[in-house]
Design an enzyme around this catalytic site. Structure first.
Site, PDB file in Angstrom:
ATOM      1  N   SER A   1       5.156  22.578   2.690  1.00 23.55           N
ATOM      2  CA  SER A   1       4.225  22.453   3.761  1.00 23.55           C
ATOM      3  C   SER A   1       4.729  22.318   5.374  1.00 23.55           C
ATOM      4  CB  SER A   1       2.825  21.981   4.047  1.00 23.55           C
ATOM      5  OG  SER A   1       2.837  20.980   4.224  1.00 23.55           O
ATOM      6  N   LYS A   2       4.571  22.976   6.737  1.00 20.58           N
ATOM      7  CA  LYS A   2       5.679  22.220   7.509  1.00 20.58           C
ATOM      8  C   LYS A   2       4.667  22.563   8.867  1.00 20.58           C
ATOM      9  CE  LYS A   2       9.425  21.535   7.894  1.00 20.58           C
ATOM     10  NZ  LYS A   2      10.449  20.233   7.064  1.00 20.58           N
ATOM     11  N   GLY A   3       5.177  21.829  10.248  1.00 19.03           N
ATOM     12  CA  GLY A   3       4.254  21.499  11.533  1.00 19.03           C
ATOM     13  C   GLY A   3       5.471  21.501  12.200  1.00 19.03           C
TER      14      GLY A   3
ATOM     15  N   ASP B   1      10.598  14.334   9.760  1.00 23.88           N
ATOM     16  CA  ASP B   1      11.357  16.045  10.486  1.00 23.88           C
ATOM     17  C   ASP B   1      12.286  15.990  11.800  1.00 23.88           C
ATOM     18  OD1 ASP B   1      12.456  18.805  10.531  1.00 23.88           O
ATOM     19  OD2 ASP B   1      10.993  19.245   9.071  1.00 23.88           O
TER      20      ASP B   1
END
Length: 938
Positions: free
Chosen positions: A165-167, A231
């Site tokens: 996942s990534k945001g 991140d």
């Protein structure tokens, strides 16, 4: 209400609509008061009728896009109005597969958070997914940025339990001309809105039961798993996220965001860089060098204040850093002293917010210096020209040209610890890359002159750029998702440990403070487990690389199979087309390490899901993998809590997947399944049986203990010996076992027999086999292997049919070594080793050739075993279960029978051995003749 709605519709809608579609208004009005689904269907039907009246194609496409997005929406926070007032943000959750015109790959779910101050998106590829959230600076296309990152995260996460996942969020009202603290404050405020927006529409767990968010209509099932991580720009935000998790009473508590003050500090551990350094060490071993004991040259991207660059440049005291650049300075040290420069880098790393300007200029070698990027021109000394391979006569360069020269320097290592994409393929444009900030300095892969690349940073090279560097320049490199996976792996362990210990805290068996103490005490143990994953993934790619040319057809078939199942898009992953495969095969080239990394990861993605959907996680023997996943201090004490772990099945499926694919390669499960007709779950069981029977873990540990002591390529040769033994034995187990494949029972049946066979093998084999054994053992001894390991490796190729021998011995109540004597003597007499060599040397041009060769191999083993039984039965049994005479005597008596079929077979084999070439028809006839001999004897 219906009458009132009907009158309103008659006023609002054009009369020609009602005329063209009788009952249109009535249908809409009558839907009022019916179920939600019925109302939605009526409204959508009405909208489609109205859309047909839109004249402009563009407007029609836009309106249908809105309709599709609304149809794909699963939840929204719009109706949540605490205190009767709307929030300053709205969040929407989508089923991405239903959103029209989304670029591939399409996520499983995404959450979009909108506010006047911020826009944010979170993409995930499965119900259980993890990945970081970044502070983006790309207002117009931050979703494109996040999609590129989550694609890399998907393959990076194959080493850990969840998928990727990534945001990302964009701050829309950052203070103009504001100081650092003001900008940070606004970023944190927007980050808070993002976190709250996601948790507002996420299910919770209370006392083990799912609790849904209030005032939120759900068009999807239960979905309580949401985990985030740090991140770019959010490295220090984990405590903020965990505080918001606490405010929501979210079941994960401070496991919601890993890496906070009560968690594992990635920079403090240096874990991402250390994971990448496992790749660097592997590449150096392939060159016959040890970067931990001998000096090497290096250039890099980043500065010593950075996590990945700073930690990376402290992982070997033999690093001679010739040049580096970041967003502020260019550092040049053309002839550094390894020890002195290491000490200075270490000092800078400990200096808060340091930059290259803080480097002690007195420590820089002649001709070097530190230059700001604001300079119009930078002087180039003779020493720098030589170190960076710059043309003679060049006295100065612009900062951008000097950066390009650094990237193209003829050094041992290029270490990327920065942000940005610096290497592309010649066939790619800057627009293809999507990183405008570095357009002026980016180079092509074929221009790299370094020997190897370590990718500590994300997206430092395009995949095409990596492939070009490997093919054109012979550069040794993997991919970013292989090299820098240790960070997500550490977060994975932290979250899963917190879930485990959280169970003990809730039951009153452990206090929160004691839990925190336990977490801190296991830091080194967690790092060891994480780095082991990095080590083994690199080892797996090296193993696949060694076999890549000979088995390129298997790789092509694997890609085609996944494509046909909709599980892989080779264009998205830049894998070779069929025409490119044919060209590489003609040129004697295999797949590059970056391409093999993709196959390794996709094989894990596919196999993980297959095992998760099977009963493998329930297998009592394989459940031991659950304990092995956790640090040693937890394995016994918290075993009962592990059985209640919410991700128990996922952890076991991941561990089984990693252990098998890392050791046997990407195509192993597919080939075994196709050759035997067995499921991936059955292949996993059979492999685990073979691994335990051969004590493979001890053999692997012995080989890996020789890192830096023997040639790295010879270690790969040794691993291939084990690979061949496990491949053959796994296939044997699949062909000779029932569907249940009880691992514990099979290990109990064969393990001791295999130990006995290997222990007494030298007494049982023929003189010719003994000669081969002696030559093999001497080869390993000459390479620096210890005597015991050399003997084990020399023995392994011989009992490739060892399970047949053990089975025959048990069936006829013989000692294993006596059955082995007959088996090997018979093989010598009938020249079956010669026949097996001919089978192994048959060319494989397609998957059908591979099937044919595998079938011939199985058939030969089967007939050899059946003939061994006949020889034993012909000789009879004496006292104490011992056949009279030794194996050679029994075989000789059997051969001297007056048997026309046997004599005909011996004559045929003698004639075949005189042929210069043994092709498929000749070998097939030989194997078939053996079957006829077995039948006649029976």
């Amino acid at each position: 209400a219906r009458k009132r709605l009907r009158k309103e519709l008659e006023v609002l809608l054009p009369a020609e609509v009602a005329t063209a579609h009788p009952g249109f208004i009535d249908d809409l009005a009558n839907a009022r008061g019916q179920t939600r689904d019925a109302q939605m269907q009526a409204i959508v039907a009405a909208l489609r009728i109205l859309l047909d009246r839109v004249a402009s194609l563009d407007e029609d496409r836009i309106l249908r896009g809105f309709l599709g997005c609304i149809g794909a929406m699963l939840r929204t926070s719009y109706f949540q109005t605490p205190g009767g007032k709307p929030r300053e943000y709205i969040s929407f959750k989508f089923d991405s597969s239903r959103v029209p015109e989304l670029p591939k790959p399409k996520p499983y779910r995404e959450i979009f958070v909108y506010a006047p101050r911020v826009e944010a998106v979170h993409l995930r590829f499965g119900p259980v997914a993890r990945g970081g959230l970044r502070w983006s600076d790309r207002r117009e296309d931050f979703r494109t940025e996040v999609l590129g990152l989550v694609k890399a995260q998907m393959v990076k996460n194959t080493v850990i339990v969840p998928v990727g996942s990534k945001g990302g969020f964009f701050v829309k009202r950052s203070p103009v001309g504001g100081d650092r603290d003001a900008v940070l404050a606004e970023g944190i405020a927007c980050y808070r809105l993002f976190m709250n927006g996601m948790l507002d529409i996420t299910d919770n767990l209370v006392d083990g039961k799912v609790v849904h968010p209030q005032n939120c209509v759900r068009h999807d099932g239960d979905d309580p798993y949401l985990v985030v991580a740090a991140d770019k720009g959010t490295a220090t935000f984990s405590d903020i996220a965990n505080a918001i998790s606490g405010e929501h009473g979210f079941w994960l508590g401070d496991a919601f965001a890993s890496g906070g003050s009560v968690g594992y500090d990635h920079k403090g551990m240096g874990i991402t860089a250390r994971g990448g350094w496992e790749s660097v060490k592997r590449h150096f071993r392939a060159l016959g060098r040890d970067c931990q004991s001998e000096d090497f040259t290096c250039v890099g991207i980043g500065d010593m204040s950075g996590d990945v660059f700073g930690n990376g440049m402290l992982l070997s005291r033999h690093t001679r850093l010739l040049a580096a650049f970041d967003r502020r300075h260019i550092f040049l040290d053309p002839n550094p002293d390894a020890a002195k420069s290491f000490a200075e880098r270490e000092r800078m790393f400990k200096l808060p917010r340091s930059s290259w300007a803080d480097y002690d200029a007195g420590q820089i070698s002649a001709g070097g210096g530190i230059y700001p990027l604001s300079a119009k021109s930078i002087p180039i000394s003779a020493q720098v020209r030589e170190a960076l391979g710059i043309d003679a006569g060049v006295d100065s360069l612009s900062p951008n040209d000097l950066k390009r020269a650094i990237l193209k320097a003829p050094v041992d290592l290029l270490w990327n610890g920065g942000i940005g994409t610096y290497v592309k393929a010649e066939t790619e444009s800057s627009a293809d890359v999507g990183d405008r900030a570095n357009n002026a300095i980016r180079i092509n892969g074929k221009e790299l002159r370094c020997k190897l690349v370590g990718e500590g940073g994300n997206l430092g090279c395009t995949q095409r750029g990596r492939i070009e560097a490997a093919l054109s320049s012979g550069v040794l490199l993997n991919t970013d998702f292989i090299d820098n996976s240790a960070g997500v792996d550490t977060s994975d362990h932290e979250v899963n440990i917190k879930i485990l210990l959280g169970d003990a805290v809730q039951r009153g068996e452990l206090t929160y403070d004691t839990r925190n103490t336990q977490l801190a005490a296991m830091t080194d143990e967690v790092a060891r487990l994480v780095l082991l994953d990095n080590y083994r993934q690199n080892q797996a790619i090296s193993l696949m690389e060694r076999m890549s040319v000979a088995r390129i057809g298997a790789k092509q078939h694997f890609i085609r199979t996944l494509e046909s199942q909709g599980l892989l898009d080779r264009q998205i992953e830049f894998l070779p087309s069929d025409a490119e495969f044919a060209e590489r095969k003609a040129r004697g080239l295999g797949l590059t390490r970056p391409e093999l990394a993709i196959l390794l990861s996709y094989s894990k993605i596919v196999l993980f899901q297959q095992l998760l959907e099977s009963d493998v996680p329930e297998d009592a023997h394989l459940s031991k993998e659950l304990r092995r996943y956790f640090p040693t201090p937890l394995q016994e004490k918290y075993a009962p809590h592990m059985e209640r772990h919410r991700l128990k099945r996922e952890i076991i499926a991941t561990a089984v997947t990693n252990s098998m694919v890392n050791r046997m390669g990407a195509t192993f499960v597919l080939r075994m399944g196709e050759d035997t007709g067995k499921t991936p779950a059955q292949v996993a069981r059979a492999y685990n049986i073979a691994r335990e029977v051969f004590d493979a873990r001890a053999l692997w540990a012995g080989i890996e203990a020789l890192d830096g002591k023997v040639d790295g390529n010879t270690q790969i040769d040794a691993l291939l010996v084990i690979w061949n033994a496990l491949r053959g034995s796994t296939r044997w187990v699949l062909n000779h076992s029932d569907a249940t494949l009880d691992i514990a029972a099979a290990v109990d049946r064969y393990h001791q027999g295999m130990r006995d066979l290997r222990g007494h093998l030298l007494e049982a084999i023929t003189p010719r086999e003994k000669q081969r054994y002696d030559a093999d053992k001497q080869r390993w001894l000459d390479a620096g292997f210890p005597d015991g390991l050399a003997a084990d490796l020399a023995v392994l190729p011989t009992p490739g049919s060892g399970l047949d021998i053990i089975h025959v011995a048990a069936e006829h109540m013989l000692q294993v070594e006596r059955a082995a004597e007959v088996y090997f003597a018979l093989g010598e007499a009938l020249h079956l080793s010669w026949l097996m060599d001919r089978i192994e040397s048959l060319p494989v041009e397609s998957r059908w050739h591979a099937h044919a060769r595998g079938s011939l191999r199985d058939e030969l083993y089967s007939q050899h075993r059946a003939l061994t039984v006949q020889v034993i039965q012909h000789g009879g049994k004496g006292a104490a279960g011992k056949a009279p005479g030794n194996g050679a005597e029994l075989v000789e008596a059997w051969l001297n029978r007056d048997d026309p079929a046997l004599k005909f077979t011996l004559g045929m084999f003698a004639d075949m051995r005189s042929q210069l070439v043994a092709d498929y028809p000749i070998v097939s006839v030989a194997v078939r003749r053996l079957a006829q001999l077995v039948q006649a004897g029976g």
